[in-house]
Scaffold this motif. Structure first.
Motif, PDB file in Angstrom:
ATOM      1  N   PHE A 145      80.094 -61.602 -23.436  1.00  0.00           N
ATOM      2  CA  PHE A 145      79.542 -60.256 -23.532  1.00  0.00           C
ATOM      3  C   PHE A 145      78.920 -59.811 -22.210  1.00  0.00           C
ATOM      4  N   VAL A 146      78.288 -60.714 -21.499  1.00  0.00           N
ATOM      5  CA  VAL A 146      77.733 -60.376 -20.175  1.00  0.00           C
ATOM      6  C   VAL A 146      78.861 -59.963 -19.242  1.00  0.00           C
ATOM      7  N   ASP A 147      79.943 -60.731 -19.231  1.00  0.00           N
ATOM      8  CA  ASP A 147      81.085 -60.415 -18.369  1.00  0.00           C
ATOM      9  C   ASP A 147      81.706 -59.064 -18.735  1.00  0.00           C
ATOM     10  N   ALA A 148      81.881 -58.821 -20.024  1.00  0.00           N
ATOM     11  CA  ALA A 148      82.477 -57.558 -20.473  1.00  0.00           C
ATOM     12  C   ALA A 148      81.563 -56.376 -20.144  1.00  0.00           C
ATOM     13  N   ARG A 149      80.263 -56.572 -20.309  1.00  0.00           N
ATOM     14  CA  ARG A 149      79.305 -55.507 -20.007  1.00  0.00           C
ATOM     15  C   ARG A 149      79.305 -55.176 -18.517  1.00  0.00           C
ATOM     16  N   THR A 150      79.332 -56.193 -17.686  1.00  0.00           N
ATOM     17  CA  THR A 150      79.307 -56.015 -16.234  1.00  0.00           C
ATOM     18  C   THR A 150      80.567 -55.316 -15.741  1.00  0.00           C
ATOM     19  N   SER A 151      81.716 -55.719 -16.267  1.00  0.00           N
ATOM     20  CA  SER A 151      82.987 -55.180 -15.798  1.00  0.00           C
ATOM     21  C   SER A 151      83.437 -53.935 -16.560  1.00  0.00           C
ATOM     22  N   ARG A 152      82.750 -53.621 -17.666  1.00  0.00           N
ATOM     23  CA  ARG A 152      83.118 -52.505 -18.550  1.00  0.00           C
ATOM     24  C   ARG A 152      84.509 -52.714 -19.159  1.00  0.00           C
ATOM     25  N   ASN A 153      84.892 -53.984 -19.348  1.00  0.00           N
ATOM     26  CA  ASN A 153      86.160 -54.314 -19.986  1.00  0.00           C
ATOM     27  C   ASN A 153      86.057 -54.121 -21.494  1.00  0.00           C
ATOM     28  N   ILE A 172      77.488 -58.230 -30.603  1.00  0.00           N
ATOM     29  CA  ILE A 172      78.270 -57.012 -30.848  1.00  0.00           C
ATOM     30  C   ILE A 172      77.333 -55.826 -31.031  1.00  0.00           C
ATOM     31  N   ALA A 173      76.261 -56.011 -31.791  1.00  0.00           N
ATOM     32  CA  ALA A 173      75.336 -54.909 -32.070  1.00  0.00           C
ATOM     33  C   ALA A 173      74.668 -54.369 -30.812  1.00  0.00           C
ATOM     34  N   LYS A 174      74.342 -55.229 -29.868  1.00  0.00           N
ATOM     35  CA  LYS A 174      73.651 -54.749 -28.670  1.00  0.00           C
ATOM     36  C   LYS A 174      74.600 -54.481 -27.498  1.00  0.00           C
ATOM     37  N   HIS A 175      75.902 -54.693 -27.731  1.00  0.00           N
ATOM     38  CA  HIS A 175      76.893 -54.470 -26.668  1.00  0.00           C
ATOM     39  C   HIS A 175      77.130 -52.981 -26.469  1.00  0.00           C
ATOM     40  N   ASN A 176      77.172 -52.551 -25.237  1.00  0.00           N
ATOM     41  CA  ASN A 176      77.465 -51.160 -24.908  1.00  0.00           C
ATOM     42  C   ASN A 176      78.897 -51.071 -24.404  1.00  0.00           C
ATOM     43  N   GLY A 177      79.827 -51.100 -25.311  1.00  0.00           N
ATOM     44  CA  GLY A 177      81.223 -51.045 -24.948  1.00  0.00           C
ATOM     45  C   GLY A 177      82.099 -51.237 -26.166  1.00  0.00           C
ATOM     46  N   MET A 178      83.376 -51.416 -25.923  1.00  0.00           N
ATOM     47  CA  MET A 178      84.340 -51.529 -26.993  1.00  0.00           C
ATOM     48  C   MET A 178      84.642 -52.994 -27.286  1.00  0.00           C
ATOM     49  N   VAL A 179      84.615 -53.334 -28.581  1.00  0.00           N
ATOM     50  CA  VAL A 179      84.941 -54.676 -29.056  1.00  0.00           C
ATOM     51  C   VAL A 179      86.030 -54.523 -30.116  1.00  0.00           C
ATOM     52  N   ILE A 180      87.061 -55.362 -29.996  1.00  0.00           N
ATOM     53  CA  ILE A 180      88.158 -55.364 -30.961  1.00  0.00           C
ATOM     54  C   ILE A 180      88.194 -56.730 -31.637  1.00  0.00           C
ATOM     55  N   LEU A 181      88.226 -56.717 -32.965  1.00  0.00           N
ATOM     56  CA  LEU A 181      88.372 -57.941 -33.755  1.00  0.00           C
ATOM     57  C   LEU A 181      89.777 -57.924 -34.347  1.00  0.00           C
ATOM     58  N   ALA A 182      90.608 -58.853 -33.956  1.00  0.00           N
ATOM     59  CA  ALA A 182      92.000 -58.865 -34.399  1.00  0.00           C
ATOM     60  C   ALA A 182      92.237 -60.013 -35.371  1.00  0.00           C
ATOM     61  N   THR A 183      92.914 -59.699 -36.457  1.00  0.00           N
ATOM     62  CA  THR A 183      93.284 -60.706 -37.438  1.00  0.00           C
ATOM     63  C   THR A 183      94.751 -60.526 -37.801  1.00  0.00           C
ATOM     64  N   ASP A 184      95.479 -61.626 -37.919  1.00  0.00           N
ATOM     65  CA  ASP A 184      96.892 -61.510 -38.260  1.00  0.00           C
ATOM     66  C   ASP A 184      97.115 -61.421 -39.765  1.00  0.00           C
ATOM     67  N   GLN A 185      96.089 -61.672 -40.524  1.00  0.00           N
ATOM     68  CA  GLN A 185      96.166 -61.547 -41.978  1.00  0.00           C
ATOM     69  C   GLN A 185      95.798 -60.133 -42.384  1.00  0.00           C
ATOM     70  N   LYS A 186      96.494 -59.620 -43.379  1.00  0.00           N
ATOM     71  CA  LYS A 186      96.110 -58.319 -43.908  1.00  0.00           C
ATOM     72  C   LYS A 186      94.901 -58.559 -44.806  1.00  0.00           C
ATOM     73  N   GLN A 187      93.742 -58.183 -44.311  1.00  0.00           N
ATOM     74  CA  GLN A 187      92.481 -58.510 -44.974  1.00  0.00           C
ATOM     75  C   GLN A 187      91.877 -57.257 -45.622  1.00  0.00           C
ATOM     76  N   THR A 188      91.148 -57.476 -46.683  1.00  0.00           N
ATOM     77  CA  THR A 188      90.341 -56.422 -47.264  1.00  0.00           C
ATOM     78  C   THR A 188      88.923 -56.634 -46.752  1.00  0.00           C
TER      79      THR A 188
END
Length: 150
Positions: free
Chosen positions: A74-82, A118-134
């Motif tokens: 999260f530090v790396d993503a925040r710094t780079s805005r990735n 995730i809650a304190k992150h200022n950016g975009m986070v994607i959670l990917a799952t290959d299962q069709k989940q409810t």
């Protein structure tokens, strides 16, 4: 939560809004639900092209990374805005079973630490799952967009 089906009209409208969303200084959480590796690659390539951002892939959840490793992501993503993408996030959506004794606990990954980051992150986070989940009610309140595949 906005629910869009991959390659639908609503998905393309969502993509058109991404340049504005990525520049906001708030957390934006996307779940990619039921996608295989090729579909995740295609969707993240589209997001990267439209937002002009780099998508930083991580398997920290499935690898059961330490708290320090997750914090550093999260530090790396925040710094780079990735854009931070967690692949194989099925652990987040699995139904939890009752723990009868301390030996049954899975001490390999701290979900609370992940959710705090995730809650304190200022950016975009994607959670990917290959299962069709409810999504559970508690998970669906945390998500901004659900992209459904299949």
């Amino acid at each position: 939560m906005l629910i869009v089906d991959y390659q639908s009209k609503s998905y393309h409208r969502f993509l058109n809004d991404m340049p504005q969303i990525v520049n906001h200084k708030t957390r934006f959480l996307i779940t990619v639900n039921g996608a295989d590796d090729a579909e995740i690659s295609a969707a993240t390539a589209e997001l990267a092209a439209i937002t002009k951002s780099i998508v930083q892939h991580s398997t920290a959840i499935s690898d059961k990374a330490s708290n320090e490793q997750v914090d550093q992501l999260f530090v790396d993503a925040r710094t780079s805005r990735n854009i931070l993408l967690f692949e194989q996030s099925d652990l987040l959506f699995d139904k939890k079973t009752i723990v009868k004794n301390s030996h049954q606990r899975d001490n390999g990954f701290d979900l609370n630490n992940l959710f705090k980051n995730i809650a304190k992150h200022n950016g975009m986070v994607i959670l990917a799952t290959d299962q069709k989940q409810t999504l559970s009610a508690s998970m669906s309140t945390k998500m901004d967009v659900l992209i459904r595949f299949r």
